[in-house]
Enzyme design. Sequence first.
Site, PDB file in Angstrom:
ATOM      1  N   LYS A  66       0.825  -1.214   0.000  1.00 56.32           N
ATOM      2  CA  LYS A  66       0.000   0.000   0.000  1.00 56.32           C
ATOM      3  C   LYS A  66       0.858   1.263   0.000  1.00 56.32           C
ATOM      4  O   LYS A  66       1.732   1.433   0.849  1.00 56.32           O
ATOM      5  CB  LYS A  66      -0.904  -0.010   1.242  1.00 56.32           C
ATOM      6  CG  LYS A  66      -1.784   1.210   1.385  1.00 56.32           C
ATOM      7  CD  LYS A  66      -2.892   1.243   0.352  1.00 56.32           C
ATOM      8  CE  LYS A  66      -3.559   2.594   0.285  1.00 56.32           C
ATOM      9  NZ  LYS A  66      -4.955   2.589   0.588  1.00 56.32           N
ATOM     10  N   ASP A  80     -13.805   0.687   2.135  1.00 54.51           N
ATOM     11  CA  ASP A  80     -13.073   1.729   2.873  1.00 54.51           C
ATOM     12  C   ASP A  80     -13.751   2.011   4.202  1.00 54.51           C
ATOM     13  O   ASP A  80     -13.729   3.143   4.699  1.00 54.51           O
ATOM     14  CB  ASP A  80     -12.912   3.022   2.064  1.00 54.51           C
ATOM     15  CG  ASP A  80     -11.806   3.904   2.665  1.00 54.51           C
ATOM     16  OD1 ASP A  80     -10.919   3.358   3.342  1.00 54.51           O
ATOM     17  OD2 ASP A  80     -11.846   5.126   2.469  1.00 54.51           O
TER      18      ASP A  80
HETATM   19  O1  DOR Z   1     -11.288   8.434   4.989  1.00 51.16           O
HETATM   20  C1  DOR Z   1     -10.315   7.707   5.116  1.00 51.16           C
HETATM   21  N1  DOR Z   1     -10.086   7.053   6.270  1.00 51.16           N
HETATM   22  N2  DOR Z   1      -9.478   7.574   4.095  1.00 51.16           N
HETATM   23  C2  DOR Z   1      -8.307   6.921   4.221  1.00 51.16           C
HETATM   24  O2  DOR Z   1      -7.572   6.880   3.280  1.00 51.16           O
HETATM   25  C3  DOR Z   1      -7.918   6.327   5.513  1.00 51.16           C
HETATM   26  C4  DOR Z   1      -9.093   6.056   6.346  1.00 51.16           C
HETATM   27  C5  DOR Z   1      -8.749   5.743   7.789  1.00 51.16           C
HETATM   28  O3  DOR Z   1      -7.810   4.990   8.041  1.00 51.16           O
HETATM   29  O4  DOR Z   1      -9.444   6.234   8.668  1.00 51.16           O
HETATM   30 ZN    ZN Z   2      -8.845   3.399   3.166  1.00 53.03          ZN
END
Ligand code: DOR
Ligand code: ZN
Length: 375
Positions: A122, A270
Site C-alpha cells: 500500500k 473503505d
Molecule cells: O477516509 C479515510 N479514512 N481515508 C483513508 O484513506 C484512511 C481512512 C482511515 O484509516 O481512517
Molecule cells: Zn482506506
Amino acid sequence: MSPLDVPESSVFQGGLIESEIEPMNELTIKRPDDWHLHLRDGDMMRAVLPYTAELYGRAIIMPNLKPPVKTVKDVEAYRQRILDCLPSSHGFQPLMTLYLTDDTPQEEIQTANKEGLLAAVKLYPVGATTHSEHGVTNLKKVYRVLEIMQKLDIPLSIHGEISDPGVDIFDRESVFIERELDPVRNDFPELKIFLENVSSKTGVVYLLSAESGLGATITPHHLLINRNNIFTGGLNPHMYCLPVAKREVDRQSIRKAATSGDPRFFFGSDSAPHRQVDKEKAGGAAGIFNMPTALPDIVQVFETEEALDNLEAFMSLNGARFYEFPTNPDTITLEKTAASVPVIEYISADGDRVSVFQSRVPLFWQVVRGLRRIA
Ligand code: DOR
Ligand code: ZN
C-alpha cells in the site's frame, strides 16, 4: 453522449427512482469480498470485525495502524491478531498488505513473497490521509521496491491523492493521476495497480482509458454522497472521508462505473471506524464506518440504476479476477422486504460509540441466506 456524461436533470434528489422494469425480489450472488477495509486493532477490531467476517469471504486489510504495518514481522503478527479474533469455523480470510515507506527494503518484499504473505503493497503519499505520516515522500525513492514488485507480480494499492497543500483538496485525485500515477504506469508497465476509492469523474475516465493493469475500488459512500452532504444541516464530520466526496457529476460518474459491470471497478468499502470523540472535534479524523450498511446500500444503488444484473460482478467477481484469486465457492441470498429495514446508528467500541454511515435513502434489501453467525 458517452455513458459517463451526466445529463443536467439527474442531480441527486436523495430519493429512490421507481424502476419501470419487472421488480426482482430475491437475488443470489457469489459470496462477496471487500477489496479495501480498515479493521484497526485491539478493542476496535474486536467490535468491527464480525460485520465483515459474517458476510464477506475475504477482505484486503489496510496497514495504516499506529505504528504502521511496515515489515514482514508486522504483517505476520497483525494477521495472527485478526485470526485470533475469529472463531475457528469462521471461513473468513484476511488478505494482508504492507505499508510502503521511503525506506522499505527490496528484501522485505522478497521475503514476504516467499511466504506468500502479501496480497498487495500500500502506497500512502506522506500526509495524504489518516495515519499516512510514514508514507512515501517521493515516488522515486521507492522505485527499487516497485521494480521488485513488478518482477514478482505483487500489486501496488494506491491512495491516489497528492498531498501538496497548495493543491485544492477537491483536485487532489486528478493532480495525483497526472503528476504521479501516469508516470509510474509508464515506468512500470507490467506493475498491477489499484487506484483505491476512486472519487472523481477524472479518475473514472482515466481508468477507462487504461488498457490493462489498472483497477479501482469504489466505496458505498462515494456512490451515495456528494460534497454538499458534508455541509447539509451544518458541518457533518460523519460524511468526511478521504478522498473527500466531490461534486454531483463525480458521484454520477462513479455510479455509472460501478453499475456498468466493467471489470476494472469493484467493491472496496473503505470502512474506516473512528471513535465519535475523534470525529466530532476540530481536526476530526477522516473515515466513514459503513460496514453494517454497505451491502444494503450498494444493492439499493444498483436497483435504482436498474443494474441488479451487474451486482455480482461488482461485489463478487471483478475484484477476485483482478487480484487473480478464485471466486468464493459459496453464495449469499438477498431478499427485498416490503418495509424498509431499520439501520443502526452506531456501535459501541473502544470505550465510545462509532457512528454507522447513514445514506438517508430507505433500504429494502437484506441478506436472508449465507450469513455466518460468528460474533
Ligand atoms: O477516509 C479515510 N479514512 N481515508 C483513508 O484513506 C484512511 C481512512 C482511515 O484509516 O481512517
Ligand atoms: Zn482506506
